[in-house]
Scaffold this motif. Structure first.
Motif, PDB file in Angstrom:
ATOM      1  N   GLY A 129       0.815  -1.213   0.000  1.00  0.00           N
ATOM      2  CA  GLY A 129       0.000   0.000   0.000  1.00  0.00           C
ATOM      3  C   GLY A 129       0.845   1.257   0.000  1.00  0.00           C
ATOM      4  O   GLY A 129       0.558   2.206  -0.741  1.00  0.00           O
ATOM      5  N   VAL A 130       1.902   1.282   0.815  1.00  0.00           N
ATOM      6  CA  VAL A 130       2.793   2.443   0.833  1.00  0.00           C
ATOM      7  C   VAL A 130       3.367   2.671  -0.561  1.00  0.00           C
ATOM      8  O   VAL A 130       3.478   3.805  -1.025  1.00  0.00           O
ATOM      9  CB  VAL A 130       3.930   2.278   1.871  1.00  0.00           C
ATOM     10  N   GLY A 131       3.704   1.591  -1.239  1.00  0.00           N
ATOM     11  CA  GLY A 131       4.255   1.696  -2.593  1.00  0.00           C
ATOM     12  C   GLY A 131       3.311   2.324  -3.597  1.00  0.00           C
ATOM     13  O   GLY A 131       3.751   2.856  -4.620  1.00  0.00           O
ATOM     14  N   HIS A 132       2.016   2.285  -3.310  1.00  0.00           N
ATOM     15  CA  HIS A 132       1.024   2.878  -4.211  1.00  0.00           C
ATOM     16  C   HIS A 132       0.548   4.246  -3.738  1.00  0.00           C
ATOM     17  O   HIS A 132      -0.238   4.890  -4.422  1.00  0.00           O
ATOM     18  CB  HIS A 132      -0.177   1.941  -4.368  1.00  0.00           C
ATOM     19  N   LEU A 133       1.009   4.678  -2.577  1.00  0.00           N
ATOM     20  CA  LEU A 133       0.592   5.959  -2.021  1.00  0.00           C
ATOM     21  C   LEU A 133       1.499   7.060  -2.547  1.00  0.00           C
ATOM     22  O   LEU A 133       2.717   7.008  -2.394  1.00  0.00           O
ATOM     23  CB  LEU A 133       0.659   5.905  -0.486  1.00  0.00           C
ATOM     24  N   ASN A 134       0.907   8.068  -3.163  1.00  0.00           N
ATOM     25  CA  ASN A 134       1.674   9.187  -3.700  1.00  0.00           C
ATOM     26  C   ASN A 134       1.909  10.188  -2.573  1.00  0.00           C
ATOM     27  O   ASN A 134       1.196  11.171  -2.436  1.00  0.00           O
ATOM     28  CB  ASN A 134       0.925   9.827  -4.869  1.00  0.00           C
ATOM     29  N   HIS A 135       2.899   9.896  -1.744  1.00  0.00           N
ATOM     30  CA  HIS A 135       3.186  10.717  -0.564  1.00  0.00           C
ATOM     31  C   HIS A 135       4.690  10.977  -0.513  1.00  0.00           C
ATOM     32  O   HIS A 135       5.480  10.067  -0.781  1.00  0.00           O
ATOM     33  CB  HIS A 135       2.727   9.986   0.700  1.00  0.00           C
ATOM     34  N   PRO A 136       5.105  12.188  -0.165  1.00  0.00           N
ATOM     35  CA  PRO A 136       6.539  12.490  -0.167  1.00  0.00           C
ATOM     36  C   PRO A 136       7.355  11.665   0.836  1.00  0.00           C
ATOM     37  O   PRO A 136       8.567  11.523   0.662  1.00  0.00           O
ATOM     38  CB  PRO A 136       6.603  13.983   0.172  1.00  0.00           C
ATOM     39  N   ARG A 188       6.858   8.420   1.400  1.00  0.00           N
ATOM     40  CA  ARG A 188       6.785   7.000   1.017  1.00  0.00           C
ATOM     41  C   ARG A 188       8.165   6.357   1.031  1.00  0.00           C
ATOM     42  O   ARG A 188       8.383   5.310   1.639  1.00  0.00           O
ATOM     43  CB  ARG A 188       6.156   6.854  -0.368  1.00  0.00           C
ATOM     44  N   GLY A 189       9.114   6.973   0.340  1.00  0.00           N
ATOM     45  CA  GLY A 189      10.439   6.390   0.216  1.00  0.00           C
ATOM     46  C   GLY A 189      11.126   6.195   1.548  1.00  0.00           C
ATOM     47  O   GLY A 189      11.751   5.162   1.790  1.00  0.00           O
ATOM     48  N   CYS A 196       8.534  -0.787  -4.007  1.00  0.00           N
ATOM     49  CA  CYS A 196       7.602  -0.119  -3.091  1.00  0.00           C
ATOM     50  C   CYS A 196       8.129   1.252  -2.724  1.00  0.00           C
ATOM     51  O   CYS A 196       7.409   2.255  -2.744  1.00  0.00           O
ATOM     52  CB  CYS A 196       7.405  -0.946  -1.817  1.00  0.00           C
ATOM     53  N   ARG A 197       9.398   1.312  -2.391  1.00  0.00           N
ATOM     54  CA  ARG A 197      10.025   2.577  -2.005  1.00  0.00           C
ATOM     55  C   ARG A 197       9.942   3.618  -3.131  1.00  0.00           C
ATOM     56  O   ARG A 197       9.651   4.785  -2.902  1.00  0.00           O
ATOM     57  CB  ARG A 197      11.498   2.324  -1.664  1.00  0.00           C
ATOM     58  N   ASP A 198      10.165   3.159  -4.363  1.00  0.00           N
ATOM     59  CA  ASP A 198      10.221   4.067  -5.499  1.00  0.00           C
ATOM     60  C   ASP A 198       8.852   4.358  -6.111  1.00  0.00           C
ATOM     61  O   ASP A 198       8.762   5.152  -7.051  1.00  0.00           O
ATOM     62  CB  ASP A 198      11.140   3.483  -6.573  1.00  0.00           C
ATOM     63  N   GLY A 199       7.812   3.693  -5.608  1.00  0.00           N
ATOM     64  CA  GLY A 199       6.471   3.916  -6.136  1.00  0.00           C
ATOM     65  C   GLY A 199       6.212   3.240  -7.471  1.00  0.00           C
ATOM     66  O   GLY A 199       5.315   3.635  -8.207  1.00  0.00           O
ATOM     67  N   THR A 200       6.993   2.212  -7.772  1.00  0.00           N
ATOM     68  CA  THR A 200       6.830   1.506  -9.052  1.00  0.00           C
ATOM     69  C   THR A 200       6.330   0.076  -8.855  1.00  0.00           C
ATOM     70  O   THR A 200       6.312  -0.708  -9.814  1.00  0.00           O
ATOM     71  CB  THR A 200       8.170   1.461  -9.806  1.00  0.00           C
ATOM     72  N   VAL A 201       5.916  -0.254  -7.636  1.00  0.00           N
ATOM     73  CA  VAL A 201       5.448  -1.600  -7.340  1.00  0.00           C
ATOM     74  C   VAL A 201       4.184  -1.899  -8.132  1.00  0.00           C
ATOM     75  O   VAL A 201       3.372  -1.007  -8.381  1.00  0.00           O
ATOM     76  CB  VAL A 201       5.225  -1.781  -5.814  1.00  0.00           C
TER      77      VAL A 201
END
Length: 134
Positions: A93-100, A102-103, A128-133
């Motif tokens: 879920g964190v990986g899909h959250l557009n939040h500064p 997240r990483g 997940c960290r990079d938001g590409t999961v």
């Protein structure tokens, strides 16, 4: 799936400005309760896909910063849970959250688990960290 996906798409309700903020935050809290119940409900069985995907479906719909902040706070708590299934669903879920932040949240997890994680697990955590999961 019926709660988080078709026909309800709970993420859309949580994001909707037509729903009072307190109610939207309460919906997030309800999803947290479901996540925390997984070890009790499933014992040692693998997590069903619907439970694993609930935070993906919700987090990817969120644009309101107050709601994103609340979601991230919940997910950070779930990432710290002792049950790996709960951790994985939360990290997803964190990986899909557009939040500064997240990483930083995922990197903290990586730093604490690098020695025990396989190369495949590390690659997934980095996604997940990079938001590409996926």
């Amino acid at each position: 799936w019926r709660i988080i996906g078709y026909p309800l798409f709970v993420g859309d309700y949580i994001e909707s400005s037509r729903v009072p903020l307190d109610d939207r935050l309460a919906m997030l809290g309800s999803l947290e309760t479901i996540s925390l119940a997984i070890p009790e409900l499933n014992g040692s069985e693998p997590m069903e896909t619907g439970y694993f995907m609930q935070w993906d479906c919700v987090a990817s719909a969120l644009k309101d910063r107050d709601v994103q902040d609340a979601c991230l706070a919940i997910l950070k708590g779930l990432v710290a849970n002792a049950d790996e299934r709960v951790q994985s669903a939360a990290l997803h879920g964190v990986g899909h959250l557009n939040h500064p932040s997240r990483g930083a949240v995922v990197q903290r997890f990586i730093d604490g688990h690098r020695r025990s994680a396989s190369l495949e697990e590390l690659a997934w955590l980095e996604a997940c960290r990079d938001g590409t999961v996926m």
